[in-house]
Scaffold this motif. Structure first.
Motif, PDB file in Angstrom:
ATOM      1  N   LEU A 271       0.860  -1.184   0.000  1.00 11.58           N
ATOM      2  CA  LEU A 271       0.000   0.000   0.000  1.00 11.58           C
ATOM      3  C   LEU A 271       0.895   1.232   0.000  1.00 11.58           C
ATOM      4  O   LEU A 271       2.109   1.128   0.176  1.00 11.58           O
ATOM      5  CB  LEU A 271      -0.902   0.009   1.238  1.00 11.58           C
ATOM      6  N   LEU A 272       0.301   2.395  -0.194  1.00  9.53           N
ATOM      7  CA  LEU A 272       1.074   3.635  -0.134  1.00  9.53           C
ATOM      8  C   LEU A 272       0.676   4.423   1.104  1.00  9.53           C
ATOM      9  O   LEU A 272      -0.514   4.610   1.373  1.00  9.53           O
ATOM     10  CB  LEU A 272       0.829   4.499  -1.382  1.00  9.53           C
ATOM     11  N   ASN A 273       1.681   4.875   1.842  1.00 13.22           N
ATOM     12  CA  ASN A 273       1.457   5.790   2.960  1.00 13.22           C
ATOM     13  C   ASN A 273       1.910   7.169   2.513  1.00 13.22           C
ATOM     14  O   ASN A 273       3.098   7.395   2.290  1.00 13.22           O
ATOM     15  CB  ASN A 273       2.236   5.339   4.195  1.00 13.22           C
ATOM     16  N   VAL A 274       0.941   8.078   2.369  1.00 14.34           N
ATOM     17  CA  VAL A 274       1.224   9.396   1.808  1.00 14.34           C
ATOM     18  C   VAL A 274       1.063  10.459   2.886  1.00 14.34           C
ATOM     19  O   VAL A 274       0.032  10.519   3.568  1.00 14.34           O
ATOM     20  CB  VAL A 274       0.274   9.689   0.623  1.00 14.34           C
ATOM     21  N   ASN A 275       2.086  11.271   3.075  1.00 20.07           N
ATOM     22  CA  ASN A 275       2.049  12.395   4.010  1.00 20.07           C
ATOM     23  C   ASN A 275       2.238  13.687   3.232  1.00 20.07           C
ATOM     24  O   ASN A 275       3.137  13.778   2.391  1.00 20.07           O
ATOM     25  CB  ASN A 275       3.136  12.238   5.073  1.00 20.07           C
ATOM     26  N   ILE A 276       1.389  14.651   3.530  1.00 18.05           N
ATOM     27  CA  ILE A 276       1.341  15.875   2.729  1.00 18.05           C
ATOM     28  C   ILE A 276       1.720  17.060   3.625  1.00 18.05           C
ATOM     29  O   ILE A 276       1.175  17.212   4.726  1.00 18.05           O
ATOM     30  CB  ILE A 276      -0.074  16.056   2.134  1.00 18.05           C
TER      31      ILE A 276
ATOM     32  N   MET B 200      10.571   4.871   5.500  1.00 18.90           N
ATOM     33  CA  MET B 200      10.088   5.211   6.836  1.00 18.90           C
ATOM     34  C   MET B 200      11.231   5.803   7.657  1.00 18.90           C
ATOM     35  O   MET B 200      12.305   5.229   7.722  1.00 18.90           O
ATOM     36  CB  MET B 200       9.557   3.954   7.549  1.00 18.90           C
ATOM     37  N   GLY B 201      10.973   6.932   8.294  1.00 15.55           N
ATOM     38  CA  GLY B 201      11.978   7.570   9.136  1.00 15.55           C
ATOM     39  C   GLY B 201      11.854   7.139  10.582  1.00 15.55           C
ATOM     40  O   GLY B 201      11.147   6.184  10.916  1.00 15.55           O
ATOM     41  N   LEU B 202      12.543   7.870  11.429  1.00 10.63           N
ATOM     42  CA  LEU B 202      12.583   7.511  12.848  1.00 10.63           C
ATOM     43  C   LEU B 202      11.806   8.523  13.674  1.00 10.63           C
ATOM     44  O   LEU B 202      12.151   9.707  13.730  1.00 10.63           O
ATOM     45  CB  LEU B 202      14.040   7.447  13.326  1.00 10.63           C
ATOM     46  N   ARG B 203      10.759   8.048  14.324  1.00  7.20           N
ATOM     47  CA  ARG B 203       9.994   8.839  15.271  1.00  7.20           C
ATOM     48  C   ARG B 203      10.581   8.624  16.654  1.00  7.20           C
ATOM     49  O   ARG B 203      11.055   7.528  16.976  1.00  7.20           O
ATOM     50  CB  ARG B 203       8.544   8.349  15.300  1.00  7.20           C
TER      51      ARG B 203
ATOM     52  N   THR C  91      13.948  10.078   4.042  1.00  7.99           N
ATOM     53  CA  THR C  91      12.861   9.524   4.845  1.00  7.99           C
ATOM     54  C   THR C  91      11.593  10.356   4.654  1.00  7.99           C
ATOM     55  O   THR C  91      11.639  11.491   4.165  1.00  7.99           O
ATOM     56  CB  THR C  91      13.202   9.518   6.343  1.00  7.99           C
ATOM     57  N   ASP C  92      10.465   9.782   5.102  1.00  9.10           N
ATOM     58  CA  ASP C  92       9.195  10.513   5.066  1.00  9.10           C
ATOM     59  C   ASP C  92       9.319  11.838   5.825  1.00  9.10           C
ATOM     60  O   ASP C  92       8.820  12.878   5.379  1.00  9.10           O
ATOM     61  CB  ASP C  92       8.047   9.642   5.623  1.00  9.10           C
ATOM     62  N   ILE C  93      10.024  11.815   6.938  1.00 10.34           N
ATOM     63  CA  ILE C  93      10.170  13.015   7.773  1.00 10.34           C
ATOM     64  C   ILE C  93      10.988  14.084   7.046  1.00 10.34           C
ATOM     65  O   ILE C  93      10.592  15.260   6.982  1.00 10.34           O
ATOM     66  CB  ILE C  93      10.830  12.632   9.113  1.00 10.34           C
ATOM     67  N   GLY C  94      12.117  13.688   6.470  1.00  6.64           N
ATOM     68  CA  GLY C  94      12.962  14.626   5.729  1.00  6.64           C
ATOM     69  C   GLY C  94      12.254  15.200   4.514  1.00  6.64           C
ATOM     70  O   GLY C  94      12.390  16.383   4.193  1.00  6.64           O
ATOM     71  N   THR C  95      11.470  14.350   3.841  1.00  9.85           N
ATOM     72  CA  THR C  95      10.753  14.786   2.641  1.00  9.85           C
ATOM     73  C   THR C  95       9.717  15.857   2.972  1.00  9.85           C
ATOM     74  O   THR C  95       9.609  16.877   2.277  1.00  9.85           O
ATOM     75  CB  THR C  95      10.077  13.556   1.987  1.00  9.85           C
ATOM     76  N   LEU C  96       8.971  15.655   4.049  1.00 12.00           N
ATOM     77  CA  LEU C  96       7.992  16.666   4.475  1.00 12.00           C
ATOM     78  C   LEU C  96       8.696  17.973   4.826  1.00 12.00           C
ATOM     79  O   LEU C  96       8.237  19.062   4.464  1.00 12.00           O
ATOM     80  CB  LEU C  96       7.215  16.179   5.706  1.00 12.00           C
ATOM     81  N   ALA C  97       9.836  17.843   5.536  1.00 12.08           N
ATOM     82  CA  ALA C  97      10.586  19.042   5.958  1.00 12.08           C
ATOM     83  C   ALA C  97      11.056  19.833   4.743  1.00 12.08           C
ATOM     84  O   ALA C  97      11.186  21.057   4.808  1.00 12.08           O
ATOM     85  CB  ALA C  97      11.762  18.637   6.840  1.00 12.08           C
ATOM     86  N   ASP C  98      11.286  19.144   3.605  1.00  2.80           N
ATOM     87  CA  ASP C  98      11.727  19.819   2.381  1.00  2.80           C
ATOM     88  C   ASP C  98      10.560  20.377   1.564  1.00  2.80           C
ATOM     89  O   ASP C  98      10.770  20.942   0.494  1.00  2.80           O
ATOM     90  CB  ASP C  98      12.538  18.850   1.504  1.00  2.80           C
ATOM     91  N   GLY C  99       9.316  20.144   2.011  1.00  2.00           N
ATOM     92  CA  GLY C  99       8.159  20.718   1.316  1.00  2.00           C
ATOM     93  C   GLY C  99       7.575  19.838   0.223  1.00  2.00           C
ATOM     94  O   GLY C  99       6.799  20.323  -0.594  1.00  2.00           O
ATOM     95  N   TYR C 100       7.936  18.557   0.207  1.00  2.00           N
ATOM     96  CA  TYR C 100       7.412  17.623  -0.789  1.00  2.00           C
ATOM     97  C   TYR C 100       6.378  16.690  -0.165  1.00  2.00           C
ATOM     98  O   TYR C 100       6.454  16.382   1.031  1.00  2.00           O
ATOM     99  CB  TYR C 100       8.534  16.750  -1.367  1.00  2.00           C
ATOM    100  N   VAL C 101       5.452  16.222  -1.001  1.00  2.00           N
ATOM    101  CA  VAL C 101       4.551  15.149  -0.592  1.00  2.00           C
ATOM    102  C   VAL C 101       5.380  13.875  -0.491  1.00  2.00           C
ATOM    103  O   VAL C 101       6.111  13.532  -1.429  1.00  2.00           O
ATOM    104  CB  VAL C 101       3.411  14.959  -1.624  1.00  2.00           C
TER     105      VAL C 101
END
Ligand code: MN
Length: 267
Positions: free
Chosen positions: A164-169, A185-188, A221-231
């Motif tokens: 499946l896809l886990n999408v964070n915007i 997946m990043g580290l929480r 990671t998902d976390i780094g990608t969000l921080a850069d302004g990308y979906v």
């Protein structure tokens, strides 16, 4: 295309309405979602009680189904006959906070999508990375428009079995969203604490409390990608086997006896 829309924040939450409205541009939409908030409920199969479903009217006058079960129960009901017409795609969200790293194991948003994956239906979980203490009214429309781009791509390219896809915007207006990136997946970092209190009858009860999780904004990671302004788009597979460890664990001696003062080798 027939799209099932669900979530874990409850059928009356604004995120599911924005998502459903965008999905209506791609095909027929059926909404079946929990009647209350099931955030952080994990992957649930309700076995010990019946599930009840009733029709509700949403803020845009469209109708939806509200169920007293978990998000994954909603998907199971829909795929096993409550919704008669064949479902081609399941979308879950838009969750009111990001689901990053190990959050996916807690997330009702993601586990609703996992339930669809188990039954072989392509599924996507959508979450909006809104700030913790945002004072205004959250606008889910830019996130919903990004979700439509992803849903279209999944409908076009398909998803392999078991994925499946886990999408964070990111919480940004359309013109500041930089694009789409595939991330791992990043580290929480969780800050859970236990608060023990005493009820009026003198018996103890417990709360799991603590500050919201923080995250390590590593690139890729998902976390780094969000921080850069990308979906952020993370493909998730239900096969959780740690394949690389199998040969090593296969060398373990299953007849050994622990000494009394044994210490954990990983500490
Ligand atoms: Mn939620």
């Amino acid at each position: 295309m027939h799209i099932l829309v669900t979530n874990d924040d409850g059928v009356l939450s604004p995120g599911i309405l924005a998502l459903a409205q965008e999905m209506q541009q791609l095909g027929k939409v059926t909404i079946l979602a929990p009647d209350r908030n099931w955030s952080a409920s994990g992957h649930v199969k309700t076995l010990e009680r019946p599930l009840r479903v009733k029709q509700v009217v949403l803020a845009d006058q469209s109708t939806a189904w509200a169920c007293d079960g978990a998000p994954s129960d909603c998907v199971s009901l829909a795929l096993h006959g409550f919704v008669e017409e064949k479902i081609d795609l399941v979308v879950s969200g838009i969750n009111s906070y990001a689901n990053l790293g190990h959050d996916v194991t807690y997330s009702g948003t993601v586990t609703a999508a996992m339930e669809a994956t188990i039954w072989g239906i392509p599924a996507v979980a959508f979450s909006l990375d809104q700030p913790d203490n945002f004072a205004g009214i959250v606008d889910y429309c830019p996130a919903a428009r990004a979700a439509k781009r992803v849903a279209q791509a999944v409908a076009h390219y398909g998803l392999p079995k078991d994925v499946l896809l886990n999408v964070n915007i990111p919480f940004l207006p359309d013109d500041q969203l930089k694009g789409f990136r595939i991330s791992r997946m990043g580290l929480r970092v969780y800050h859970d604490k236990m608060d023990r209190r005493i009820d009026p009858r003198g018996k103890p009860y417990y709360w799991i409390i603590g500050d919201s999780p923080t995250s390590v904004p590593e690139r890729g990671t998902d976390i780094g990608t969000l921080a850069d302004g990308y979906v952020s788009i993370t493909p998730i597979q239900l096969d959780l086997t740690a394949y690389s460890l199998m040969p090593e664990i296969d060398t373990w001696d299953w007849n050994l006896e622990l000494p009394a003062n044994h210490a954990n080798p990983h500490e």
